[in-house]
Every structure is written in structure tokens, then in C-alpha cells.
Design a protein around this motif. Sequence first.
Motif, PDB file in Angstrom:
ATOM      1  N   GLN A   1      -5.830 -11.824   8.726  1.00  0.00           N
ATOM      2  CA  GLN A   1      -5.349 -11.659   7.344  1.00  0.00           C
ATOM      3  C   GLN A   1      -6.464 -11.281   6.393  1.00  0.00           C
ATOM      4  O   GLN A   1      -6.294 -10.429   5.527  1.00  0.00           O
ATOM      5  CB  GLN A   1      -4.706 -12.964   6.848  1.00  0.00           C
ATOM      6  CG  GLN A   1      -3.275 -13.140   7.274  1.00  0.00           C
ATOM      7  CD  GLN A   1      -2.343 -12.095   6.678  1.00  0.00           C
ATOM      8  OE1 GLN A   1      -2.400 -11.784   5.505  1.00  0.00           O
ATOM      9  NE2 GLN A   1      -1.503 -11.538   7.516  1.00  0.00           N
TER      10      GLN A   1
ATOM     11  N   GLY B   1      -1.610   0.862  13.178  1.00  0.00           N
ATOM     12  CA  GLY B   1      -2.933   1.320  12.757  1.00  0.00           C
ATOM     13  C   GLY B   1      -4.031   0.784  13.667  1.00  0.00           C
ATOM     14  O   GLY B   1      -4.969   1.508  14.027  1.00  0.00           O
TER      15      GLY B   1
ATOM     16  N   ASP C   1      10.320  -8.344   6.140  1.00  0.00           N
ATOM     17  CA  ASP C   1       9.370  -7.231   6.141  1.00  0.00           C
ATOM     18  C   ASP C   1       8.630  -7.272   7.479  1.00  0.00           C
ATOM     19  O   ASP C   1       7.621  -7.954   7.634  1.00  0.00           O
ATOM     20  CB  ASP C   1       8.396  -7.409   4.967  1.00  0.00           C
ATOM     21  CG  ASP C   1       7.170  -6.495   5.069  1.00  0.00           C
ATOM     22  OD1 ASP C   1       7.228  -5.493   5.802  1.00  0.00           O
ATOM     23  OD2 ASP C   1       6.163  -6.798   4.399  1.00  0.00           O
TER      24      ASP C   1
ATOM     25  N   PHE D   1       0.822  -1.213   0.000  1.00  0.00           N
ATOM     26  CA  PHE D   1       0.000   0.000   0.000  1.00  0.00           C
ATOM     27  C   PHE D   1       0.861   1.270   0.000  1.00  0.00           C
ATOM     28  O   PHE D   1       0.372   2.355   0.303  1.00  0.00           O
ATOM     29  CB  PHE D   1      -0.929  -0.017   1.219  1.00  0.00           C
ATOM     30  CG  PHE D   1      -1.925  -1.154   1.197  1.00  0.00           C
ATOM     31  CD1 PHE D   1      -3.186  -0.983   0.646  1.00  0.00           C
ATOM     32  CD2 PHE D   1      -1.593  -2.399   1.710  1.00  0.00           C
ATOM     33  CE1 PHE D   1      -4.098  -2.025   0.613  1.00  0.00           C
ATOM     34  CE2 PHE D   1      -2.499  -3.454   1.673  1.00  0.00           C
ATOM     35  CZ  PHE D   1      -3.756  -3.266   1.118  1.00  0.00           C
TER      36      PHE D   1
ATOM     37  N   THR E   1       6.858  -5.185   9.301  1.00  0.00           N
ATOM     38  CA  THR E   1       5.456  -4.733   9.357  1.00  0.00           C
ATOM     39  C   THR E   1       4.521  -5.839   8.875  1.00  0.00           C
ATOM     40  O   THR E   1       3.486  -6.118   9.488  1.00  0.00           O
ATOM     41  CB  THR E   1       5.263  -3.476   8.480  1.00  0.00           C
ATOM     42  OG1 THR E   1       6.193  -2.486   8.904  1.00  0.00           O
ATOM     43  CG2 THR E   1       3.863  -2.927   8.610  1.00  0.00           C
TER      44      THR E   1
ATOM     45  N   GLU F   1      -8.559  -7.777   8.054  1.00  0.00           N
ATOM     46  CA  GLU F   1      -7.881  -6.552   8.480  1.00  0.00           C
ATOM     47  C   GLU F   1      -6.677  -6.258   7.587  1.00  0.00           C
ATOM     48  O   GLU F   1      -6.604  -5.220   6.935  1.00  0.00           O
ATOM     49  CB  GLU F   1      -7.441  -6.675   9.951  1.00  0.00           C
ATOM     50  CG  GLU F   1      -8.631  -6.758  10.905  1.00  0.00           C
ATOM     51  CD  GLU F   1      -8.242  -6.848  12.365  1.00  0.00           C
ATOM     52  OE1 GLU F   1      -7.223  -7.507  12.682  1.00  0.00           O
ATOM     53  OE2 GLU F   1      -8.960  -6.265  13.208  1.00  0.00           O
ATOM     54  N   VAL F   2      -5.748  -7.206   7.523  1.00  0.00           N
ATOM     55  CA  VAL F   2      -4.527  -6.990   6.742  1.00  0.00           C
ATOM     56  C   VAL F   2      -4.855  -6.781   5.260  1.00  0.00           C
ATOM     57  O   VAL F   2      -4.257  -5.955   4.585  1.00  0.00           O
ATOM     58  CB  VAL F   2      -3.578  -8.195   6.906  1.00  0.00           C
ATOM     59  CG1 VAL F   2      -2.301  -7.990   6.091  1.00  0.00           C
ATOM     60  CG2 VAL F   2      -3.244  -8.388   8.372  1.00  0.00           C
ATOM     61  N   TYR F   3      -5.849  -7.507   4.780  1.00  0.00           N
ATOM     62  CA  TYR F   3      -6.254  -7.422   3.376  1.00  0.00           C
ATOM     63  C   TYR F   3      -6.503  -5.975   2.944  1.00  0.00           C
ATOM     64  O   TYR F   3      -6.167  -5.569   1.845  1.00  0.00           O
ATOM     65  CB  TYR F   3      -7.531  -8.251   3.182  1.00  0.00           C
ATOM     66  CG  TYR F   3      -8.048  -8.280   1.758  1.00  0.00           C
ATOM     67  CD1 TYR F   3      -7.423  -9.066   0.803  1.00  0.00           C
ATOM     68  CD2 TYR F   3      -9.153  -7.532   1.381  1.00  0.00           C
ATOM     69  CE1 TYR F   3      -7.895  -9.099  -0.505  1.00  0.00           C
ATOM     70  CE2 TYR F   3      -9.629  -7.560   0.084  1.00  0.00           C
ATOM     71  CZ  TYR F   3      -8.996  -8.345  -0.856  1.00  0.00           C
ATOM     72  OH  TYR F   3      -9.460  -8.373  -2.144  1.00  0.00           O
ATOM     73  N   TYR F   4      -7.098  -5.209   3.845  1.00  0.00           N
ATOM     74  CA  TYR F   4      -7.489  -3.838   3.506  1.00  0.00           C
ATOM     75  C   TYR F   4      -6.390  -2.814   3.791  1.00  0.00           C
ATOM     76  O   TYR F   4      -6.610  -1.621   3.606  1.00  0.00           O
ATOM     77  CB  TYR F   4      -8.775  -3.463   4.245  1.00  0.00           C
ATOM     78  CG  TYR F   4      -9.953  -4.294   3.798  1.00  0.00           C
ATOM     79  CD1 TYR F   4     -10.630  -3.989   2.623  1.00  0.00           C
ATOM     80  CD2 TYR F   4     -10.369  -5.417   4.519  1.00  0.00           C
ATOM     81  CE1 TYR F   4     -11.696  -4.761   2.191  1.00  0.00           C
ATOM     82  CE2 TYR F   4     -11.429  -6.192   4.092  1.00  0.00           C
ATOM     83  CZ  TYR F   4     -12.092  -5.858   2.920  1.00  0.00           C
ATOM     84  OH  TYR F   4     -13.148  -6.635   2.492  1.00  0.00           O
ATOM     85  N   GLY F   5      -5.227  -3.267   4.276  1.00  0.00           N
ATOM     86  CA  GLY F   5      -4.102  -2.344   4.421  1.00  0.00           C
ATOM     87  C   GLY F   5      -3.807  -1.873   5.823  1.00  0.00           C
ATOM     88  O   GLY F   5      -3.091  -0.896   6.003  1.00  0.00           O
ATOM     89  N   VAL F   6      -4.343  -2.567   6.830  1.00  0.00           N
ATOM     90  CA  VAL F   6      -4.073  -2.090   8.184  1.00  0.00           C
ATOM     91  C   VAL F   6      -2.702  -2.585   8.658  1.00  0.00           C
ATOM     92  O   VAL F   6      -2.168  -3.575   8.143  1.00  0.00           O
ATOM     93  CB  VAL F   6      -5.181  -2.538   9.166  1.00  0.00           C
ATOM     94  CG1 VAL F   6      -4.939  -3.940   9.675  1.00  0.00           C
ATOM     95  CG2 VAL F   6      -5.308  -1.538  10.310  1.00  0.00           C
ATOM     96  N   THR F   7      -2.117  -1.855   9.586  1.00  0.00           N
ATOM     97  CA  THR F   7      -0.853  -2.239  10.202  1.00  0.00           C
ATOM     98  C   THR F   7      -1.104  -2.359  11.705  1.00  0.00           C
ATOM     99  O   THR F   7      -2.145  -1.912  12.194  1.00  0.00           O
ATOM    100  CB  THR F   7       0.206  -1.146   9.996  1.00  0.00           C
ATOM    101  OG1 THR F   7      -0.287   0.077  10.573  1.00  0.00           O
ATOM    102  CG2 THR F   7       0.490  -0.931   8.517  1.00  0.00           C
TER     103      THR F   7
ATOM    104  N   MET G   1      -8.194   4.517   7.564  1.00  0.00           N
ATOM    105  CA  MET G   1      -8.835   3.212   7.781  1.00  0.00           C
ATOM    106  C   MET G   1      -9.810   3.367   8.928  1.00  0.00           C
ATOM    107  O   MET G   1      -9.581   4.159   9.843  1.00  0.00           O
ATOM    108  CB  MET G   1      -7.814   2.147   8.152  1.00  0.00           C
ATOM    109  CG  MET G   1      -6.852   1.843   7.050  1.00  0.00           C
ATOM    110  SD  MET G   1      -6.322   0.116   7.080  1.00  0.00           S
ATOM    111  CE  MET G   1      -7.812  -0.725   6.576  1.00  0.00           C
TER     112      MET G   1
ATOM    113  N   VAL H   1       3.122   7.766  12.652  1.00  0.00           N
ATOM    114  CA  VAL H   1       3.089   6.410  12.084  1.00  0.00           C
ATOM    115  C   VAL H   1       1.664   6.057  11.657  1.00  0.00           C
ATOM    116  O   VAL H   1       1.416   5.657  10.523  1.00  0.00           O
ATOM    117  CB  VAL H   1       3.636   5.384  13.100  1.00  0.00           C
ATOM    118  CG1 VAL H   1       3.516   3.966  12.545  1.00  0.00           C
ATOM    119  CG2 VAL H   1       5.087   5.700  13.437  1.00  0.00           C
TER     120      VAL H   1
END
Lengths: 129, 382, 348
Positions: free
Chosen positions: B129, B141, B118, A67, B120, B132-138, A75, B195
Motif C-alpha cells: 500500500q 501494472g 472496486d 488516478f 482493482t 506501490e499502490v500509493y503511486y498508482g500501480v495496479t 510507472m 491494460v
Amino acid sequence: MPSPRYHREIPARYRLEAGKCSDCGKVLYPARKVCPACRSQEMEKVNLSPKGTVVTSTVIHVPPDEFLNEAPYAMAVVETPEGARFMTQVVDCDPATVGPGMELDLEFRLIQKEGNSGILCYGHKGVPA
Amino acid sequence: MREVAVIGVGMTKFGELWDMSLRDLFVEAALSAIKSAGTDSIDSIYVGNMSGGQFVGQEHLGPLMADHLGLGGVPAARVESACASGGMALRSAYLEVASGMSDLVLAAGVEKMNDGADVTGVLATASDQEEEVYYGVTFPGLYAMIARAHMEKYGTTEEDLSWVSVKAHRNGAKNPHAQFRRVMSLEDVMTSSVVAEPLRLLHCSPVTDGAAAILLCPLDRASEFTDKPVKILASGAATSSLTLADRADPADLDVVELSGNRAYEMAGVTSDDIDVAEVHDCFAIAEICCCEALGFVEKGAGKDAAKNGVTDLGGKIPVNVSGGLKSKGHPVGATGIAQAVTVIEQLKGEGGEVQVEGAEIGLAQNMGGSGASSVVHIFQGV
Amino acid sequence: MPGIVGYGAFIPRNRISSEEIAQQWGKDAATIQRGLLLKEKSVPGLDEDTITISVAAGRSALARAGIDPQKVGALYIGSESHPYAVKPSGTIVLEALGLGPEIHVADFEFACKAGTESMSVALAMVEAGRVDYAMGIGADTSQGAPNDALEFSASAGGAAYVFGKEDLLAEVLHTYSYTSDTPDFWRREGEFYPRHGGRFTGEPAYFHHVMSATLGILDRSGHKPGDFKYAVFHMPNGKFPLTAAKRMGFSQEQMEQGWVVNLMGNTYSGSSPTGLASILDVADPDDLILITSFGSGAGSDSFILRATDLLPEKQDLAPKVRDMLNSPRKYLTYGQYAKLREKIIVND
């Protein structure tokens, strides 16, 4: 993302198909076998309305590699009129304006790409109503 | 169940340890714990580790570590509960001794995070996965969303979060094992880079290599190995939804409250009896929520605890005297064991510059994911 | 003949002005705006492509149609920017729209004409009695090479049409197509940007085909330009459709409602279909409407439609084209535009 893993999520991701507990009425997105609220296994299928309200949110400044070019992006945990809650991005607006109570429409968008040559992965994102 | 005591502890330096591998870290901490107990007989080993597979491509850590400790043949297995892997490994070791199955059981946590992975992306595998992760969260986040919810509900401010980091670094500066041994001012924290809003870099724990180990035995044999055994009064664990969206209240870490209450009940103590605590401050907001969930302060009062000195050394309940995950570092699989090591040292009066005077009962709380798993141990000096 | 039972359009919300693009390349914005009649154009986000635009337009079309999606027996998507070189856009769109799996699906490509092509085939499937309803979509996230005249126009958007036999919003009275091999604009397999023949794209390509098709359908139907309330011709820039209209005897007034190019840009396969959607947004019962597309290579499809009594009550059931054009959410700098269009080389 490997195709088989992606493929089985299509009804939920493309059409917002969810489950509703026949016993306690809790709406679960995506659908599950067992209701986490009352443990009932009696579930019916429902489709979520393509809209929702922000419960809580953030703006991601340091994103995962996939991303990188989209940051900073908002989000949010979003609640649909049916009471289902899920996480997604909120786009087509200044991310700083996204916060609790904001009304959203859910639009079908490209979510991520499996590298330069892999599959394209779609789903729903929020946009200000 | 038998009563269980800690008879040895060990820990590596925490930090970016470029010259040490996953196995090097484990062996150093484990040997140190074994040596401090003066024994060479181990009956069983639990390895707390979140993701050797993703960080360095190494799974199957039980036999690997047993072999490298020169203990080939001893039963050994990895325990995983994301960032609570260390705490869960300790719980497993505790149960094995308490049950009477084994006498000398080693619980060691290890993570090698600085080896080119990686980070993150690896850490994000502790959240959902698909949802949450699918949509770009960290991870920052997810905790940022918890922070926003806490701010919305209780009026918590960015400054309140920042005082937690200031306190952490003040304590960590005195910890020889800490990754970042330096004091940070409120301004340092509040001007560090963003962040995930509202969390800044200095509200987040760092990426760390490290290991920690604890050797357990039945309390009635502890005197064979040490003059200062520490008794494990209780082990309480709990789970909640992996997804933040499915929590009843995102401002509330219900899993911590549940695990804490189970531990208090088992130990027969209350939060008022705790003299020193290490809680899972992977992000500044987590310390605030954990202090509330464990009953150290009222719900909503966590925001003022660091600023007003309630959780500082000399305060009502000193929290994270080690510097916490923030300053000491957060090698995820090792953290739960390292927290316990700090509490055990405090109860033995070996806390050095950050010793809490007269500490008799201490608590260590270790959490996985965005609050999906939590394990609490309560210790008492004997 | 059958006709349209539902329609919908979607235009991404980012814009870039002709002025911003002109400034980037040291061109005179006033000359460009006068020459091409382009004020600004839509720009897709990183998360928007032909598929997402088709889904958005398709959902609006189904909302206006008010039919059971399962009764749609055919789905065609025309685009020159299908996200996959191999793998249909249509399969993703049908799942998102809740169509199928008992459905015939195809992706079409014919430069800017693929949209009306999908409409034409969808209409034919209904007319032939093979299916009850069929959906035809034209959508694109067009590519224009940096510092090329196309960069001022190539934009993103699309429109979807559901054809059926009953409860029509607009009857299709006549269709006509005109096609020849005319290499005015192309993109070879594996190339990132299309190329074009400069002024060769004008008279022998655009004007010849648009006018041949339009005059052909007028001749066959017996209609005169003055019979129509509205007309829309493919809009590669602002000037071409107005010039063609003038030459054939259509007035500025007839063109205005469908002439969306000055604010939208050229959405390639979505261009004339979106112009038609803009017309349907305001048309009254019995209004006659003419649409002629154009696709390089080259060919044109023409349709003559007549609005029905049912149209007014359907107009408000989904977003309208002019409302989308008049509510951009963000004006981009050229740098932001270059990033969104992935014109900047970055590491994997």
C-alpha cells in the motif's frame, strides 16, 4: 488516505530519507528495522539523491479510480545512485518513451488526493533528466 | 507425519454469478466435496479467502461458513495469502491431518468479486500500500513490469505472451466450469485493449465469482470414503518481498522456484516426474515465469513453451489444462483449491476432454501478489 | 542591508498557445497576441500545485545558497492558489526542503503581490536579527475563467529567495511599498474563478500602484531609471509592464531579460519574482536591478538590488529561467488543457 498513516511516511516521501545497513551496506527505501539481505539491525540514515535509472516500467491504461484522469501514465521501478530501488510514476514526457536505462530526476509532486475534501498526498515522481 | 489423501472435491461454476452470494458459493462447493466423500462428519474447516471484507464487507468467515454448512461447533478459520489464500488453506488442512490432530478436514476457497466493489482497488491491497499502490500501480501494472523485464532479459515478445492466452482458451473452452468457454485466436488476443503495457485485456485473468472445496483424511482411512483416493505427496510454500522493486530480478519469480523446490524435495520427485500441472497464470507472463521457476523449461525458454506446444495437451508437460486462471476464471481465494481440484481429477482419470493420458503425478502452484507468496502441492494417484 | 544568498525558480513544462485558446472561443489570435503580447503560457500538470512548485524553486534556491537548511529560521509562501483553504502550504514545503522544525512559517495572500510580500517579510526578519536566514517564495497555479481575457495569461510557476547577511549574491539596497484599497480583481471564498473590473484593472489599479511604488523608491533612493541595468514589473500581460516602463523612462533593453510573460504567462505571485530570477541568471557584479510587483486589491512592493561578485559562480548551480522557458515538453490542445486545469465536470 487517513492523516496518521500519511504523516508517518513524510520523511521518506518528502525528503527521500532511507536506511543503510551498517553491516552489508544495502540501502533500503524506505528505511527498515531489519536488513532483508543480512538480517542486521544496525542501520544508519541516508538521504537518496533525487535521481535514478529505470529498471523496468509499464504504461498504465486502466488505472485505479484515484488516478483516472492521469491515465495513461508510466510507472517504473527506479534505482537511485545509492542502489535503493522503489516504484513511482514517470511524468512530463510521452509515457511510451519510458523504458529500462532511462535517466530520471526525482521531483516533488502531488501523488493523490483523499477525495474532494480529504488531505493532499505528496511524494516524488521521475521526470526525464 | 501421517500420509494424507484427498477423498472428495467440489466446485461451483466460475463466472459472474449474480444470483449467488459469498456464502452460497462456499456452501455449494463444500457440500459437493462432502457429498462426494459420502460422509457427514467434519473435524475442522479452513476457508481460503482473500478479501471478503473488502469485496462484500464480510469478515469472520470461519464460523459463518461452518454455520451455513450445518456444522456449527466445528473449528473453522479463514486463511489469507492474497491470491494464494486457497493454496494456503489447503496446506493448513493438510498439516492438520498430517499432524494427527484431526482426521476429516475441509479446505475450501471462495471469492465473491462481482458484488459492486472496486475490484482493482481491492486486488491492489495484495501489493504494498505505502510503496506501490500509493503511486498508482495496479496488479496488471506490476505484472506488466515483470513482463517488460522478461522481454528485456530474454527477448520475450508480445506474441509469446499471446500464445499463452490462446492455449488457455483452447483448454478452457472444454471445461464446463470455466467462465470464458470460447476459443480465442492470436489476433483476438493481440488486438484486445491495452491494460498496462505490454499486457492486453486477453493477457489478464478475469474478475470471477466461485468456490472450490477439497476434503482430506489420513491415507490409511481413505478407502472408507472413496475408491480413488489421491495422495498429497508434498506441500511447499515460500515468501518473497511484497514489493516488486525489492526483488533481486524482476524477471524472475524467485518465490515460485523456492516453493517448487521445497515441494520436489519433500515429494522426492523432480520436475521431469510431473505429468500435469496447474500454475498461477493470473497474467500470461506469470505462466511463462512459473514454468521456468518450476523447472518445466529452462530459464528464458518459457516464452516459447505455449507457442511450440511444450505446455499444451500432448506436449512434454501439459500446463493449465483447465484453461487456467485466464479462461476458467480467477475467484482469487478459490483459485488455489480449484487448481488442486483439476489436478486431482486428472490423477483419477476424470479429466474429461482434457484428460492427460496416463497422468500419475500432478502439481498445483498458487501465487499471491506480484510473486510475494507461493504454495506448491504435488499429488499422486493411488 | 542584508540581501539574497540563494534563488531558484520553477516553471511547469506544459504549454498552451494563445492561438489554441483563441481558436477555442472564436477569437482572433493575431489581435490577442498584438494586444496582450502573449505567445504561450505554462500549464501545471494534475500533479503540480503551489506546493510542488515552491519545493522545486526552494530546492534550487538552497542549492545556490549552499547553506545548511536547518539555519533557515523563517519561511513564507505567497500565493493566491494555496491548495488548502485551511492548512498551510508552508508546512509541507518546509518538510520537503528539510527546514525546521525550529522555524517561523506563514502563508501569504495578496493576489499577485503575495510573492514579494513573502520576500519582504523574510528580508525584514533577517534585517531585524531574528533569524540567520529566511526564505520567501512566490508561486501560483493561477485560475482564469474560461472565455475570459485572463485565460490567455493565468499560468503556473514560482520563484524562491533565501535572504541572509553574509555571502550575498545580491544586496538589497532599498525597499518601498505602496498600498490602497482598490477592488480591481478578487475571488470570494468558495468561488472557483476570480473576477475583475475590466478596464478598471488598468489605470487606477496596475498603473497607479506600480508607478507610485517605482517612482517612490526612485525618489527615496535618489536613483534615476537610467542607473539600472535591469528592471522588472509585475506582468499581468505582455503590454502593461512595457507601457509602465515607457511612461517612467525605462528602456526596452532594461526590461527584456525580466520580461518573461510572453512565454510563461502570468504566474501571479510568481510573476515578478520569476522575472527577477531570470535577471539574476545573467546579471554581472555591480549591476543595479529594480523590481516592482503588483497585487490587485491593490498594492506594490519595490526593491532595489545590486549584484555582487559572488553571483556569477552561483548562476549555474540550478536551472535557469530562460532554459526552462525555452524547453517546453508538451503543447496542449484546449481539451487537454481543460482536463489538466480540471475545468471539466466529472463524476467523483
